[in-house]
Write a protein that holds these residues in place. Structure first.
Motif, PDB file in Angstrom:
ATOM      1  N   LEU A   5     -26.820  15.263  14.220  1.00 28.65           N
ATOM      2  CA  LEU A   5     -27.174  15.862  12.930  1.00 28.65           C
ATOM      3  C   LEU A   5     -26.054  16.740  12.386  1.00 28.65           C
ATOM      4  CD1 LEU A   5     -30.914  16.709  13.610  1.00 28.65           C
ATOM      5  CD2 LEU A   5     -29.914  14.660  12.596  1.00 28.65           C
ATOM      6  N   THR A   6     -24.920  16.129  12.183  1.00 27.15           N
ATOM      7  CA  THR A   6     -23.807  16.787  11.514  1.00 27.15           C
ATOM      8  C   THR A   6     -23.394  15.928  10.333  1.00 27.15           C
ATOM      9  OG1 THR A   6     -22.085  15.653  12.803  1.00 27.15           O
ATOM     10  CG2 THR A   6     -22.976  17.708  13.715  1.00 27.15           C
ATOM     11  N   ILE A  10     -23.593  11.823  10.433  1.00 26.80           N
ATOM     12  CA  ILE A  10     -24.478  11.124   9.497  1.00 26.80           C
ATOM     13  C   ILE A  10     -23.671  10.199   8.600  1.00 26.80           C
ATOM     14  CG2 ILE A  10     -25.966  11.445   7.469  1.00 26.80           C
ATOM     15  CD1 ILE A  10     -27.136  13.895   8.889  1.00 26.80           C
ATOM     16  N   ASN A  11     -22.554  10.703   8.084  1.00 24.89           N
ATOM     17  CA  ASN A  11     -21.737   9.882   7.191  1.00 24.89           C
ATOM     18  C   ASN A  11     -20.992   8.775   7.931  1.00 24.89           C
ATOM     19  OD1 ASN A  11     -21.722  10.869   4.238  1.00 24.89           O
ATOM     20  ND2 ASN A  11     -21.712  12.748   5.441  1.00 24.89           N
ATOM     21  N   LYS A  12     -20.752   8.983   9.224  1.00 28.04           N
ATOM     22  CA  LYS A  12     -20.146   7.929  10.031  1.00 28.04           C
ATOM     23  C   LYS A  12     -21.052   6.709  10.085  1.00 28.04           C
ATOM     24  CE  LYS A  12     -18.017   7.174  14.569  1.00 28.04           C
ATOM     25  NZ  LYS A  12     -17.729   7.763  15.903  1.00 28.04           N
ATOM     26  N   LEU A  13     -22.352   6.945  10.009  1.00 26.97           N
ATOM     27  CA  LEU A  13     -23.321   5.853   9.955  1.00 26.97           C
ATOM     28  C   LEU A  13     -23.617   5.434   8.512  1.00 26.97           C
ATOM     29  CD1 LEU A  13     -25.911   7.114  12.604  1.00 26.97           C
ATOM     30  CD2 LEU A  13     -24.307   5.213  12.885  1.00 26.97           C
ATOM     31  N   ALA A  14     -23.762   6.429   7.622  1.00 28.69           N
ATOM     32  CA  ALA A  14     -24.228   6.159   6.263  1.00 28.69           C
ATOM     33  C   ALA A  14     -23.189   5.447   5.405  1.00 28.69           C
ATOM     34  CB  ALA A  14     -24.648   7.461   5.584  1.00 28.69           C
ATOM     35  N   GLN A 157     -26.436   2.224  17.126  1.00 28.22           N
ATOM     36  CA  GLN A 157     -25.799   3.312  16.385  1.00 28.22           C
ATOM     37  C   GLN A 157     -24.420   2.908  15.855  1.00 28.22           C
ATOM     38  OE1 GLN A 157     -28.063   6.488  16.685  1.00 28.22           O
ATOM     39  NE2 GLN A 157     -29.099   4.546  17.082  1.00 28.22           N
ATOM     40  N   ASN A 158     -24.277   1.628  15.516  1.00 26.94           N
ATOM     41  CA  ASN A 158     -22.996   1.112  15.026  1.00 26.94           C
ATOM     42  C   ASN A 158     -23.217   0.432  13.681  1.00 26.94           C
ATOM     43  OD1 ASN A 158     -20.749  -0.591  14.452  1.00 26.94           O
ATOM     44  ND2 ASN A 158     -20.200  -0.672  16.615  1.00 26.94           N
ATOM     45  N   TYR A 289     -27.817   5.761   3.115  1.00 24.93           N
ATOM     46  CA  TYR A 289     -28.339   6.950   3.796  1.00 24.93           C
ATOM     47  C   TYR A 289     -29.718   6.683   4.383  1.00 24.93           C
ATOM     48  CZ  TYR A 289     -24.436   9.893   2.546  1.00 24.93           C
ATOM     49  OH  TYR A 289     -23.175  10.419   2.475  1.00 24.93           O
ATOM     50  N   ALA A 290     -30.469   5.783   3.731  1.00 28.00           N
ATOM     51  CA  ALA A 290     -31.751   5.386   4.315  1.00 28.00           C
ATOM     52  C   ALA A 290     -31.505   4.646   5.623  1.00 28.00           C
ATOM     53  CB  ALA A 290     -32.522   4.501   3.338  1.00 28.00           C
ATOM     54  N   GLY A 291     -30.428   3.842   5.661  1.00 27.04           N
ATOM     55  CA  GLY A 291     -30.067   3.136   6.889  1.00 27.04           C
ATOM     56  C   GLY A 291     -29.689   4.101   8.000  1.00 27.04           C
ATOM     57  N   ALA A 292     -28.944   5.152   7.642  1.00 21.89           N
ATOM     58  CA  ALA A 292     -28.605   6.183   8.625  1.00 21.89           C
ATOM     59  C   ALA A 292     -29.870   6.879   9.111  1.00 21.89           C
ATOM     60  CB  ALA A 292     -27.641   7.192   8.016  1.00 21.89           C
ATOM     61  N   GLY A 293     -30.798   7.132   8.184  1.00 22.27           N
ATOM     62  CA  GLY A 293     -32.073   7.743   8.549  1.00 22.27           C
ATOM     63  C   GLY A 293     -32.867   6.861   9.483  1.00 22.27           C
TER      64      GLY A 293
END
Length: 443
Positions: A5-6, A10-14, A157-158, A289-293
């Protein structure tokens, strides 16, 4: 495990998820823009691309829901530190996806003319629909295979490899669209609408091949089907079935909108095709961002970290709302030029401009629905997502559509109905999260 939760994590995924997400509707947008500018039968070709695109999207979205189910289950096991216990599940899910896609393909290909007639396609538009679909449909199993592989990577998580697959497919589709639709002097004769279909099919095949190579070389997952079936396959199927019904409800709204727009006339379905592609593009853009969520919610649920789950929701909702507002402002700033990207036909553009503002002002509303939707998928709350869509569609969208039709609001009524639909979807998910998951923070 490191703190997910940083802003950076988050942006690394989003960000890769966003790029991968917008590449998906970009395939349809490219077809729409290029087909809409065909000199011969441009309006008819645009209408056919819109009708076929909507129908294929329905099929893909219905059967592509295993991507979210796979991602949710793998994420939860990843969070619980038990990832080795689900090694055989992804392969079984891939084979299930491919089998279902072939069955659906064979079931529709012989009755496709009747299906397009139900969507109010007639005359030259119907002929173009049939020829376009006859080529594009073969990309259906390829896309579902690619979706399943993307779901596996997301669960791990990729989001980088799904992004890579999507970027290559989108670029290839754009290049082939120009080459095959308009032709290359002395090399390729213009193929017009069929050229767009071939471009999409080749791009889909390329994405499936890249997905296959990455799955083999970058994971320990074998494509050899192993029995017995994994204990979680039943839960995956149940989650997929709930999403299946949910997506049927979702596509009921999309197909009814296409049917109503088609009944209004060629310029209206042309304008609606442009509008729905922009709507989907913005949806997938925000959906990163929904995908990251989705990914992180499953992980946090596996860790039983409910405080982190609430913090995750607040962070990604804030980021996504900022993006939606930027998209809305850009839309108003380039209001007229955006229309000309897709068509130079004045009647089509006049209709499009009459509803484009509704799409733009609804972006923040859509954002809330999409973010909560992603969180709920990661949490495995597929049953509630199913019920939400059923209510939003049959008690929100459809009644609004017929009320606006009664008052002769035309295409404006269609987009008012979409806005009501999204308000119900977002509102019900906000209510559920507040009442089910917020209290768990204090236990």
């Amino acid at each position: 495990m490191n703190n997910p939760l940083t802003f950076k994590n988050i942006n690394k995924l989003a960000i890769p998820a966003t790029i991968a997400g917008i590449a998906e509707p970009l395939l349809s947008i490219t077809d729409t823009a290029i087909v809409g500018n065909i000199e011969i039968d441009g309006i008819e070709s645009l209408a056919a691309a819109g009708i076929v695109g909507s129908f294929l999207s329905m099929l893909i979205w219905i059967l592509g829901q295993t991507r979210s189910a796979i991602s949710a289950i793998i994420s939860q096991y990843y969070g619980a530190g038990k990832i080795d216990e689900v090694k055989s599940l992804p392969t079984q899910a891939i084979y299930l996806n491919i089998t279902l896609s072939i069955i659906i393909l064979l079931a529709t290909i012989f009755v496709i003319e009747d299906i397009f007639r139900l969507l109010n396609a007639t005359g030259k538009i119907l002929d173009y629909c049939i020829s376009y679909y006859a080529i594009r449909v073969w990309g259906f199993p390829l896309t579902l295979f690619t979706f399943a592989v993307m779901g596996i990577f997301r669960g791990l998580q990729n989001t980088f490899y799904p992004m890579l697959i999507a970027i290559i497919g989108a670029i290839l589709n754009v290049v082939l669209d120009f080459a095959l639709v308009y032709g290359i002097p002395n090399y390729i004769e213009p193929m017009y609408l069929e050229g767009a279909a071939w471009a999409s099919l080749i791009a889909q095949a390329s994405m499936a091949l890249i997905a296959l190579v990455l799955l083999i070389t970058k994971t320990n997952i074998s494509l050899k089907l192993r029995l017995p079936f994994h204990d979680e396959l039943g839960r995956l199927v149940l989650m997929s079935l709930n999403l299946f019904v949910r997506t049927l409800a979702l596509n009921t709204a999309l197909i009814l909108a296409v049917r109503e727009a088609t009944s209004l006339g060629d310029k209206y379905i042309g304008a609606h095709t442009i509008a729905i592609n922009i709507w989907l593009f913005s949806a997938f853009f925000i959906d990163g961002y929904a995908g990251a969520g989705n990914i992180l919610a499953g992980r946090l649920l596996g860790e039983k970290n409910y405080k982190g789950l609430n913090l995750l929701l607040k962070m990604i909702l804030k980021y996504a709302l900022i993006i939606s507002i930027i998209l809305m402002l850009l839309g108003f700033l380039f209001y007229k030029p955006i229309g000309h990207l897709f068509s130079n036909d004045k009647p089509v553009l006049l209709v499009f401009y009459s509803v484009f503002y509704i799409i733009l002002i609804s972006l923040p509303i859509n954002t809330v629905a999409f973010i909560y939707d992603g969180i709920f998928k990661g949490l495995g709350e597929m049953k509630y997502l199913r019920n939400t869509l059923l209510i939003a569609t049959f008690l929100g969208f459809i009644p609004t559509l017929f009320i606006t039709k009664y008052f002769d609001l035309g295409i404006t009524g269609i987009w008012i109905s979409f806005t009501v639909w999204m308000i119900i979807r977002g509102g019900s998910l906000v209510y559920k999260f507040k009442n089910k998951f917020i209290p768990l923070i204090h236990i």
